[in-house]
Design an enzyme around this catalytic site. Sequence first.
Site, PDB file in Angstrom:
ATOM      1  N   TYR A  20     -71.598  60.440  28.084  1.00 29.82           N
ATOM      2  CA  TYR A  20     -72.083  59.320  28.896  1.00 29.82           C
ATOM      3  C   TYR A  20     -72.216  57.987  28.161  1.00 29.82           C
ATOM      4  O   TYR A  20     -72.588  56.985  28.772  1.00 29.82           O
ATOM      5  CB  TYR A  20     -73.442  59.656  29.560  1.00 29.82           C
ATOM      6  CG  TYR A  20     -73.384  60.851  30.459  1.00 29.82           C
ATOM      7  CD1 TYR A  20     -72.847  60.756  31.732  1.00 29.82           C
ATOM      8  CD2 TYR A  20     -73.835  62.086  30.031  1.00 29.82           C
ATOM      9  CE1 TYR A  20     -72.776  61.859  32.565  1.00 29.82           C
ATOM     10  CE2 TYR A  20     -73.767  63.197  30.854  1.00 29.82           C
ATOM     11  CZ  TYR A  20     -73.235  63.080  32.117  1.00 29.82           C
ATOM     12  OH  TYR A  20     -73.164  64.172  32.932  1.00 29.82           O
ATOM     13  N   ASP A  22     -69.897  55.919  26.864  1.00 31.40           N
ATOM     14  CA  ASP A  22     -68.938  54.889  27.263  1.00 31.40           C
ATOM     15  C   ASP A  22     -69.316  54.275  28.602  1.00 31.40           C
ATOM     16  O   ASP A  22     -69.380  53.052  28.749  1.00 31.40           O
ATOM     17  CB  ASP A  22     -67.528  55.470  27.332  1.00 31.40           C
ATOM     18  CG  ASP A  22     -67.003  55.880  25.957  1.00 31.40           C
ATOM     19  OD1 ASP A  22     -67.804  55.909  25.003  1.00 31.40           O
ATOM     20  OD2 ASP A  22     -65.808  56.159  25.844  1.00 31.40           O
ATOM     21  N   TYR A 201     -77.368  65.395  20.312  1.00 27.88           N
ATOM     22  CA  TYR A 201     -76.390  66.466  20.436  1.00 27.88           C
ATOM     23  C   TYR A 201     -77.020  67.746  19.881  1.00 27.88           C
ATOM     24  O   TYR A 201     -78.047  67.704  19.204  1.00 27.88           O
ATOM     25  CB  TYR A 201     -75.122  66.123  19.650  1.00 27.88           C
ATOM     26  CG  TYR A 201     -74.517  64.786  19.997  1.00 27.88           C
ATOM     27  CD1 TYR A 201     -74.070  64.504  21.293  1.00 27.88           C
ATOM     28  CD2 TYR A 201     -74.396  63.780  19.033  1.00 27.88           C
ATOM     29  CE1 TYR A 201     -73.522  63.274  21.610  1.00 27.88           C
ATOM     30  CE2 TYR A 201     -73.845  62.549  19.341  1.00 27.88           C
ATOM     31  CZ  TYR A 201     -73.412  62.296  20.636  1.00 27.88           C
ATOM     32  OH  TYR A 201     -72.871  61.078  20.950  1.00 27.88           O
ATOM     33  N   ARG A 279     -78.988  59.644  20.489  1.00 31.89           N
ATOM     34  CA  ARG A 279     -77.618  60.015  20.146  1.00 31.89           C
ATOM     35  C   ARG A 279     -76.647  58.956  20.640  1.00 31.89           C
ATOM     36  O   ARG A 279     -76.971  58.133  21.509  1.00 31.89           O
ATOM     37  CB  ARG A 279     -77.274  61.366  20.790  1.00 31.89           C
ATOM     38  CG  ARG A 279     -77.048  61.268  22.287  1.00 31.89           C
ATOM     39  CD  ARG A 279     -76.815  62.613  22.929  1.00 31.89           C
ATOM     40  NE  ARG A 279     -76.150  62.449  24.227  1.00 31.89           N
ATOM     41  CZ  ARG A 279     -76.080  63.390  25.158  1.00 31.89           C
ATOM     42  NH1 ARG A 279     -76.643  64.569  24.958  1.00 31.89           N
ATOM     43  NH2 ARG A 279     -75.440  63.161  26.285  1.00 31.89           N
ATOM     44  N   GLY A 280     -75.421  59.009  20.112  1.00 29.64           N
ATOM     45  CA  GLY A 280     -74.341  58.199  20.648  1.00 29.64           C
ATOM     46  C   GLY A 280     -74.519  56.718  20.369  1.00 29.64           C
ATOM     47  O   GLY A 280     -75.042  56.310  19.343  1.00 29.64           O
ATOM     48  N   GLU A 281     -74.077  55.887  21.325  1.00 28.10           N
ATOM     49  CA  GLU A 281     -74.105  54.433  21.123  1.00 28.10           C
ATOM     50  C   GLU A 281     -75.125  53.736  22.015  1.00 28.10           C
ATOM     51  O   GLU A 281     -75.954  52.959  21.539  1.00 28.10           O
ATOM     52  CB  GLU A 281     -72.725  53.825  21.366  1.00 28.10           C
ATOM     53  CG  GLU A 281     -72.701  52.317  21.162  1.00 28.10           C
ATOM     54  CD  GLU A 281     -71.302  51.744  21.065  1.00 28.10           C
ATOM     55  OE1 GLU A 281     -71.086  50.621  21.550  1.00 28.10           O
ATOM     56  OE2 GLU A 281     -70.414  52.412  20.492  1.00 28.10           O
ATOM     57  N   ASP A 282     -75.092  53.993  23.311  1.00 24.92           N
ATOM     58  CA  ASP A 282     -75.985  53.270  24.209  1.00 24.92           C
ATOM     59  C   ASP A 282     -77.445  53.578  23.891  1.00 24.92           C
ATOM     60  O   ASP A 282     -78.274  52.671  23.758  1.00 24.92           O
ATOM     61  CB  ASP A 282     -75.660  53.626  25.663  1.00 24.92           C
ATOM     62  CG  ASP A 282     -76.445  52.781  26.651  1.00 24.92           C
ATOM     63  OD1 ASP A 282     -76.359  51.534  26.577  1.00 24.92           O
ATOM     64  OD2 ASP A 282     -77.155  53.361  27.494  1.00 24.92           O
ATOM     65  N   SER A 283     -77.789  54.858  23.749  1.00 29.52           N
ATOM     66  CA  SER A 283     -79.165  55.236  23.441  1.00 29.52           C
ATOM     67  C   SER A 283     -79.591  54.719  22.071  1.00 29.52           C
ATOM     68  O   SER A 283     -80.764  54.382  21.857  1.00 29.52           O
ATOM     69  CB  SER A 283     -79.315  56.758  23.490  1.00 29.52           C
ATOM     70  OG  SER A 283     -78.926  57.260  24.746  1.00 29.52           O
TER      71      SER A 283
END
Length: 386
Positions: A20, A22, A201, A279-283
């Site tokens: 999610y 992207d 993750y 995690r990831g980019e947005d969060s």
Amino acid sequence: MPHRPAARHWDIFCTVIDNYGDIGVTWRLARQLQREFGQRVRLWVDDLASFARLCPGLDPECDVQERQGITLQRWPKTFPDGIAAADVVIEAFGCQLPDAYLAAMAARPVKPVWLNLEYLSAEDWVEGCHGLPSPHPRLPLTKHFFFPGFTERTGGLICEADLLVERARWQADAAAQAAYWKGLGVPPQAEGELRVSLFSYATPAAGELLRAWTAGNQPVRVLVPEGKVLGDVAAVLGDETLQAGDVRQKGHLAVHVLPFTDQPGYDKLLWSCDFNIVRGEDSFVRAQWAARPFLWHIYQQEEDAHLVKLDAFLSHYGATLSAPARHALVAAFHAWNRGQGMAAAWAALTPQLAELQRHAQGWPKQALGSAGLASRLVQMVENTLQ
């Protein structure tokens, strides 16, 4: 910006990745372009069913719909002819534009501004690549690379104009927070309790840290939105049936499983906790705007390339910390991302939390710099079309 930019039509193309990130970034950007800069935005998405988890009210069966001022359009496998190209075209994170759409772009008398919105990185090379042109090999079109980043020579970070003020107001409003927790079925915070959000993750580090909290002396209440790490949580609690709404207690650890929420709801969770694991980019970016200490589970890449990216961020984020706090923070980030040594890393990090909290309060303005990503993006478009 010195003046309100001309209202232009933007097309943003995004493929939904299972994590999610992207679609989270592009959905947030689309709304900001419309609300703050008066731009007309159409967001092309290949998987509306997954997108619906972030956008309540979205109908996965409807090919074209409007939500929050944005036109949402299904990106079909066979792209139709006859779609007019926009003034500004963004291909998010390297997704490939359809040939039919490229032809429509090339047919315009005034060619669109074509941008490839790249993934966020704090690495030094980003400054040299931001804004570079890439001519199409056959068509009279030129794409430019737009790199988000942490310096003035990059594309900056996504941050709504009123977000930091709204966050500060929320964190100063005990009544609003109490009502928020009550709505989630979470009791008032006990004396000495640490409240943590966990959205990462799957990783052995999660189980190791949860077991340490279970056996520790401090009460820890962990809020876990539904997601990939839930299996690790279930293994520690010995309950493979965990689902949204469940509450479990083991030793000094209390766990609340939360339903997957929309973006404003997740912001409030980050703002309301003492510590966030994301995690990831947005969060990752939203955790920084929350002004709370955090750990970042970066998306794993081959040959440990993600650890280089992780260290590049830590060199920025930890530059002004004391040596003990910086060393403890780096060790904790690495333990989480390597999946081992998390209990010892947390024990070393705990005495540094007060300094990390002070640092987190001042970091957002430093990271934001002179302007956010949307403002820099609009300015680049204006400069190109002048």
